[in-house]
Scaffold this motif. Structure first.
Motif, PDB file in Angstrom:
ATOM      1  N   LEU A 121      19.510  -8.895  -5.940  1.00  6.97           N
ATOM      2  CA  LEU A 121      18.713  -9.608  -5.576  1.00  6.97           C
ATOM      3  C   LEU A 121      17.292  -9.222  -5.180  1.00  6.97           C
ATOM      4  O   LEU A 121      17.133  -7.958  -5.802  1.00  6.97           O
ATOM      5  CB  LEU A 121      19.301 -10.247  -4.158  1.00  6.97           C
ATOM      6  N   THR A 122      16.600  -9.751  -4.579  1.00  6.37           N
ATOM      7  CA  THR A 122      15.105  -9.432  -4.448  1.00  6.37           C
ATOM      8  C   THR A 122      14.697  -9.160  -3.199  1.00  6.37           C
ATOM      9  O   THR A 122      14.620 -10.141  -2.282  1.00  6.37           O
ATOM     10  CB  THR A 122      14.020 -10.166  -4.997  1.00  6.37           C
ATOM     11  N   ASN A 155      14.248 -12.897  -1.730  1.00  5.51           N
ATOM     12  CA  ASN A 155      15.239 -13.803  -1.466  1.00  5.51           C
ATOM     13  C   ASN A 155      16.629 -13.228  -0.857  1.00  5.51           C
ATOM     14  O   ASN A 155      17.567 -13.664  -0.752  1.00  5.51           O
ATOM     15  CB  ASN A 155      15.856 -14.296  -2.837  1.00  5.51           C
ATOM     16  N   ASP A 156      16.289 -12.031  -0.247  1.00  9.61           N
ATOM     17  CA  ASP A 156      17.278 -11.276   0.343  1.00  9.61           C
ATOM     18  C   ASP A 156      16.517 -10.237   1.483  1.00  9.61           C
ATOM     19  O   ASP A 156      15.419  -9.890   1.252  1.00  9.61           O
ATOM     20  CB  ASP A 156      18.232 -10.372  -0.516  1.00  9.61           C
ATOM     21  N   GLY A 157      17.437  -9.872   2.150  1.00 11.55           N
ATOM     22  CA  GLY A 157      16.823  -8.704   3.116  1.00 11.55           C
ATOM     23  C   GLY A 157      15.955  -9.033   4.268  1.00 11.55           C
ATOM     24  O   GLY A 157      15.693 -10.103   4.516  1.00 11.55           O
ATOM     25  N   THR A 158      15.498  -7.856   4.802  1.00 12.14           N
ATOM     26  CA  THR A 158      14.279  -7.872   5.727  1.00 12.14           C
ATOM     27  C   THR A 158      12.999  -9.045   5.399  1.00 12.14           C
ATOM     28  O   THR A 158      12.600  -8.968   4.433  1.00 12.14           O
ATOM     29  CB  THR A 158      13.690  -6.660   6.118  1.00 12.14           C
ATOM     30  N   ASN A 159      12.692  -9.548   6.643  1.00  4.27           N
ATOM     31  CA  ASN A 159      11.341 -10.464   6.424  1.00  4.27           C
ATOM     32  C   ASN A 159      10.132  -9.559   5.916  1.00  4.27           C
ATOM     33  O   ASN A 159       9.960  -8.531   6.445  1.00  4.27           O
ATOM     34  CB  ASN A 159      11.037 -11.064   7.416  1.00  4.27           C
ATOM     35  N   THR A 160       9.558  -9.896   4.724  1.00  2.00           N
ATOM     36  CA  THR A 160       8.551  -8.605   4.015  1.00  2.00           C
ATOM     37  C   THR A 160       7.548  -8.483   4.871  1.00  2.00           C
ATOM     38  O   THR A 160       6.950  -7.431   4.949  1.00  2.00           O
ATOM     39  CB  THR A 160       8.367  -9.401   2.735  1.00  2.00           C
ATOM     40  N   SER A 161       6.893  -9.635   5.318  1.00  6.20           N
ATOM     41  CA  SER A 161       5.479  -9.491   6.202  1.00  6.20           C
ATOM     42  C   SER A 161       5.918  -8.905   7.526  1.00  6.20           C
ATOM     43  O   SER A 161       4.986  -7.804   7.743  1.00  6.20           O
ATOM     44  CB  SER A 161       4.924 -10.937   6.407  1.00  6.20           C
ATOM     45  N   ASN A 162       7.093  -8.827   8.045  1.00 10.68           N
ATOM     46  CA  ASN A 162       7.446  -8.166   9.256  1.00 10.68           C
ATOM     47  C   ASN A 162       7.640  -6.795   8.837  1.00 10.68           C
ATOM     48  O   ASN A 162       6.905  -5.793   9.501  1.00 10.68           O
ATOM     49  CB  ASN A 162       8.507  -8.655   9.883  1.00 10.68           C
ATOM     50  N   ALA A 163       8.166  -6.304   7.725  1.00 14.72           N
ATOM     51  CA  ALA A 163       8.332  -4.903   7.333  1.00 14.72           C
ATOM     52  C   ALA A 163       6.991  -4.316   6.830  1.00 14.72           C
ATOM     53  O   ALA A 163       6.668  -3.290   7.126  1.00 14.72           O
ATOM     54  CB  ALA A 163       9.247  -5.042   6.102  1.00 14.72           C
ATOM     55  N   ARG A 164       6.186  -5.061   6.237  1.00  8.99           N
ATOM     56  CA  ARG A 164       4.714  -4.660   6.056  1.00  8.99           C
ATOM     57  C   ARG A 164       4.156  -3.989   7.246  1.00  8.99           C
ATOM     58  O   ARG A 164       3.552  -3.133   7.315  1.00  8.99           O
ATOM     59  CB  ARG A 164       3.910  -5.635   5.257  1.00  8.99           C
ATOM     60  N   ASP A 165       4.014  -5.176   8.376  1.00  8.84           N
ATOM     61  CA  ASP A 165       3.561  -4.821   9.713  1.00  8.84           C
ATOM     62  C   ASP A 165       3.738  -3.547  10.278  1.00  8.84           C
ATOM     63  O   ASP A 165       3.205  -2.739  10.661  1.00  8.84           O
ATOM     64  CB  ASP A 165       3.453  -5.934  10.483  1.00  8.84           C
TER      65      ASP A 165
END
Length: 252
Positions: A121-122, A155-165
């Motif tokens: 997945l991504t 489509n999987d895993g940690t929320n990307t924008s939260n991880a970026r921040d």
């Protein structure tokens, strides 16, 4: 993440030393660059090969090698990781200092010796969380940058924008995106969810066939830390959009 100078200061203080040397005990590279590459199931074997070969060709290119040698301190440290689903991240080529044509070619050779790590997945957010910890190394640098490339949104895993921040709060200077266009709205998704930090940008490849050209342009821009002139939005499809400012920071 302590610098070697801070470690040296602490050691000398413990030993009761009265004076300190005037320079750090090891050279500082201008940039630590972590390359995070999407190898999820939407990337077929031919597309994967185009992606990997694009990195190999770029580090062997005169343009990238000249950018490294002409950059601040004339050196960078670079590592290459592959990611897919939430728990699928692998450091394929660990940190290498590049400060010559020979060392740039050696990094390309190391890339050429790798094989695909995953096909799931991504989860770019999970990849970012994983990548931040890789800056806890023995390298001193003026800037720390993560470069994320891929052909799809989360489509999987940690929320990307939260991880970026979270990555930026942890001390990463910039996160840059290289979306490989195909999925509707992917360019804007990368800008809104992955791109972040001072001087950050998103540069798109129109297709996997264009990845090699795009990654060379992106590496030159990241390494040189240059801010281009404003350009037409019509060039977005070929990955030539983005403005930024620069910041140089010693690793804390």
């Amino acid at each position: 993440m302590q610098t070697k100078m801070k470690t040296l200061i602490a050691a000398l203080a413990i030993a009761g030393a009265a004076t300190l040397p005037t320079a750090a005990s090891a050279a500082t590279v201008g940039l630590e660059l972590l390359l995070l590459t999407d190898v999820s199931g939407s990337v077929d074997s031919n597309e994967y090969n185009l992606q990997r070969q694009g990195y190999i060709t770029a580090f062997r290119s005169t343009a990238v090698q000249n950018a490294i040698l002409g950059s601040q301190n004339g050196s960078i440290a670079v590592a290459y990781g592959e990611w897919s689903g939430a728990s699928q991240q692998s450091m394929q080529v660990n940190w290498m200092v590049i400060d010559s044509v020979a060392s740039a070619n050696a990094f390309a050779d190391a890339l050429a010796a790798t094989s695909r790590a995953f096909s799931g997945l991504t989860a770019p957010g999970s990849a970012l969380n994983w990548g931040v910890g890789k800056f806890a190394n023995e390298i001193d640098s003026l800037r720390q940058v993560i470069d994320v490339s891929g052909d799809g949104s989360e489509n999987d895993g940690t929320n990307t924008s939260n991880a970026r921040d979270a990555a930026l709060l942890a001390g990463v200077d910039a996160i840059n995106g290289l979306p490989i266009l195909g999925e509707s709205g992917l360019y804007n998704w990368y800008r809104n969810n992955i791109q972040g930090g001072t001087g950050s940008f998103t540069l798109a490849a129109a297709s996997f066939a264009d990845f090699s050209t795009a990654i060379e342009q992106k590496l030159v821009r990241e390494i040189s830390n240059n801010v281009p002139e404003p350009i037409s939005a019509a060039l977005v499809g070929i990955g030539l959009l983005g403005l930024g400012l620069t910041r140089r920071r010693q690793k804390q």
